[in-house]
Design a protein around this motif. Structure first.
Motif: not given
Length: 213
Positions: A156-160, A165-166, A171-172, A202-205
């Motif tokens: 169900g992940a929105d991979v795009e 997000t990565i 970048h930021s 890592h936790a977000v991904v």
């Protein structure tokens, strides 16, 4: 020394100076005159080697994109070679994240250039997103989706959006680091700050992969 060698050397000097100034100031605030002054050349000579300001900017963004694409392509090859198991795939994707973060830290001008564009710098040159950013994000998202499907992960992940997000966070962080409770900026070269950010990303991904919709 040949004239052709001199031309190539001058072009490289111009592109290096333009990259630095576009990254620091953005497209709108950087003049061809300023770029020429940075390398000791007049406007006419700059134009002879690289063209007018829009052509120079395209050349700078193309070089940034090619460096980015090379790093991403190598990271995708390593991701595709990971074990096709949930554990192997999670580890492979986190390795991809680490590779991209390392690229951003090693080439800070690349995230800086793209962040300037996020602020609508050089907005009239929209073909840069069409030619560079769009296709690369699509390619990465498709590759990540294929690896996840192979391991039965992230249905169900929105991979795009995960890829974006990565990119946004890497970048930021590479440019700004974080602000500590005392108001001091902790840059990406501060190892405790880097480790903290890396663990968080890592936790977000992982959280996106394990989320049940």
């Amino acid at each position: 020394m040949s004239s052709q060698h001199d031309d190539g050397h001058s072009r490289e000097r111009i592109l290096a100076a333009a990259t630095r100034l576009f990254a620091e100031r953005g497209y709108d605030a950087t003049s061809t005159r300023a770029i020429g002054e940075a390398v000791g050349l007049n406007i006419a000579t700059v134009a002879y080697h690289v063209g007018a300001k829009p052509e120079l900017y395209r050349a700078v963004m193309r070089r940034a994109h090619l460096a980015q694409r090379e790093a991403v392509t190598a990271a995708l090859r390593r991701l595709d070679a990971c074990a096709p198991t949930p554990g192997g795939t999670r580890a492979g994707l986190l390795g991809f994240v680490d590779s991209y973060l390392a690229f951003c830290l090693d080439h800070p001008e690349v995230p800086a250039l793209w962040m300037r564009r996020w602020l609508a710098e050089g907005g009239e040159l929209a073909e840069i997103e069409t030619e560079f950013a769009g296709p690369l994000v699509t390619e990465v998202a498709a590759a990540v989706r294929a690896v996840l499907d192979r391991a039965g992960l992230g249905a169900g992940a929105d991979v795009e959006l995960l890829v974006f997000t990565i990119v946004w966070t890497a970048h930021s962080f590479a440019q700004a680091g974080v602000i500590d409770p005392d108001g001091r900026r902790r840059g990406p070269r501060d190892l405790p700050t880097f480790d903290r950010f890396r663990r968080h990303l890592h936790a977000v991904v992982t959280g996106v992969l394990d989320r049940e919709d």
